[in-house]
Design a protein around this motif. Structure first.
Motif, PDB file in Angstrom:
ATOM      1  N   SER A 233       2.277  -6.843  -5.375  1.00 44.04           N
ATOM      2  CA  SER A 233       1.765  -5.482  -5.520  1.00 44.04           C
ATOM      3  C   SER A 233       2.873  -4.504  -5.911  1.00 44.04           C
ATOM      4  O   SER A 233       3.980  -4.545  -5.366  1.00 44.04           O
ATOM      5  N   THR A 234       2.571  -3.631  -6.851  1.00 41.46           N
ATOM      6  CA  THR A 234       3.486  -2.534  -7.181  1.00 41.46           C
ATOM      7  C   THR A 234       3.533  -1.572  -6.008  1.00 41.46           C
ATOM      8  O   THR A 234       4.602  -1.097  -5.614  1.00 41.46           O
ATOM      9  N   GLN A 235       2.338  -1.293  -5.468  1.00 42.07           N
ATOM     10  CA  GLN A 235       2.234  -0.425  -4.291  1.00 42.07           C
ATOM     11  C   GLN A 235       0.890  -0.679  -3.629  1.00 42.07           C
ATOM     12  O   GLN A 235      -0.143  -0.710  -4.295  1.00 42.07           O
ATOM     13  N   ASN A 236       0.900  -0.868  -2.325  1.00 43.13           N
ATOM     14  CA  ASN A 236      -0.359  -0.949  -1.592  1.00 43.13           C
ATOM     15  C   ASN A 236      -0.865   0.456  -1.313  1.00 43.13           C
ATOM     16  O   ASN A 236      -0.085   1.365  -1.003  1.00 43.13           O
ATOM     17  N   ILE A 237      -2.176   0.612  -1.434  1.00 42.17           N
ATOM     18  CA  ILE A 237      -2.772   1.942  -1.228  1.00 42.17           C
ATOM     19  C   ILE A 237      -3.898   1.841  -0.205  1.00 42.17           C
ATOM     20  O   ILE A 237      -4.487   0.774   0.001  1.00 42.17           O
ATOM     21  N   ILE A 238      -4.173   2.961   0.407  1.00 41.10           N
ATOM     22  CA  ILE A 238      -5.187   3.005   1.455  1.00 41.10           C
ATOM     23  C   ILE A 238      -6.016   4.274   1.317  1.00 41.10           C
ATOM     24  O   ILE A 238      -5.510   5.327   0.895  1.00 41.10           O
ATOM     25  N   ILE A 239      -7.293   4.152   1.642  1.00 37.95           N
ATOM     26  CA  ILE A 239      -8.157   5.331   1.751  1.00 37.95           C
ATOM     27  C   ILE A 239      -8.189   5.684   3.239  1.00 37.95           C
ATOM     28  O   ILE A 239      -8.704   4.906   4.045  1.00 37.95           O
ATOM     29  N   PRO A 240      -7.612   6.822   3.640  1.00 38.94           N
ATOM     30  CA  PRO A 240      -7.563   7.152   5.066  1.00 38.94           C
ATOM     31  C   PRO A 240      -8.970   7.224   5.670  1.00 38.94           C
ATOM     32  O   PRO A 240      -9.852   7.891   5.133  1.00 38.94           O
TER      33      PRO A 240
END
Length: 268
Positions: A233-240
């Protein structure tokens, strides 16, 4: 003379039922079934080839049938079927009186035609429920993403429930299928950043820059993404999450992430 089928025991009717019910038969014959005027029209726009068009004159008007036939350019067979036969074949309760047998496409990564210099791609790993896949395809169409890539699918893309739940968006999106390692390598070769929806080492999705070449990668609610995605992954992202649960439906999450990317790109 117009061919007419009124028997449920007709070999073609039995073949169509098998195509609708069995992924193995769709793959073996290279054919699948499309039901409904809009879906058949979208299949034509998606350059799918129709082999046979079946219609029930008790349901579809001659005007509607003529308009649909004008959209079909290649040679194909037209067959009239009785209402009893149509109701046996039809998946939907609100029917439109027309069914097509179409030829499948090889949905390979090598056949993707990505002309956008900064593409936005949706990747879904191991989606299982046809309804979720259909919803993902509807979201992708609404956002006009450059491609949808399915990793390790649990069903084929020509499942009637996917066609139905996607309202034909299986034909309007550029779609490719592959295993996780193939897709990761494909994205690396194309220098497309991978933004993976995951809880670990993640940042809020709206703080990411999606304006350059981006793939938004989502997994299943039950299992999330595999370790291969997390390692690359380049960056893991999350929806709060602000309630009691820590995840949401995959198609809803994908919609939020994709439209944030579109917002950053001024919906271009």
């Amino acid at each position: 003379m117009q061919k007419h089928i009124s028997s449920l025991q007709n070999p073609l009717i039995k073949q169509i039922l098998q195509l609708g019910e069995k992924s193995r038969e769709r793959k073996k014959q290279g054919l699948f079934v499309v039901e409904g005027q809009r879906e058949i029209s979208l299949a034509m726009k998606g350059s799918y080839e129709i082999e046979t068009l079946l219609f029930c004159s008790e349901i579809i008007t001659s005007e509607a049938l003529t308009l649909l036939q004008k959209e079909i350019s290649a040679n194909y067979e037209t067959i009239e079927i009785s209402k009893e036969v149509y109701e046996k074949l039809a998946y939907r309760t609100t029917t439109e009186g027309v069914i097509a047998i179409c030829k499948t496409k090889k949905l390979t990564l090598s056949q993707l035609n990505i002309s956008n210099k900064n593409p936005l791609i949706l990747v879904a790993e191991a989606p299982e429920k046809p309804g979720n896949i259909g919803a993902l395809l509807r979201t992708a169409d609404a956002a006009n993403v450059d491609a949808v890539i399915i990793a390790n699918p649990k069903t084929d893309m020509y499942n009637p429930n996917i066609i139905r739940s996607s309202v034909g968006c299986v034909f309007t999106n550029q779609i490719a299928i592959g295993n996780t390692s193939e897709i990761i390598q494909f994205l690396k070769d194309k220098k497309i950043a991978m933004y993976c929806a995951a809880l670990q080492a993640s940042i809020p999705y709206h703080t990411c820059d999606f304006k350059t070449s981006s793939a938004i990668v989502v997994g299943t609610e039950a299992d999330g993404l595999s370790e291969d995605w997390l390692q690359n992954s380049t960056q893991n992202i999350i929806i709060p999450m602000q309630g009691e649960i820590d995840s949401m439906n995959v198609s809803v999450a994908a919609g939020i992430l994709i439209f944030e990317a579109k917002r950053q790109r001024n919906f271009k």
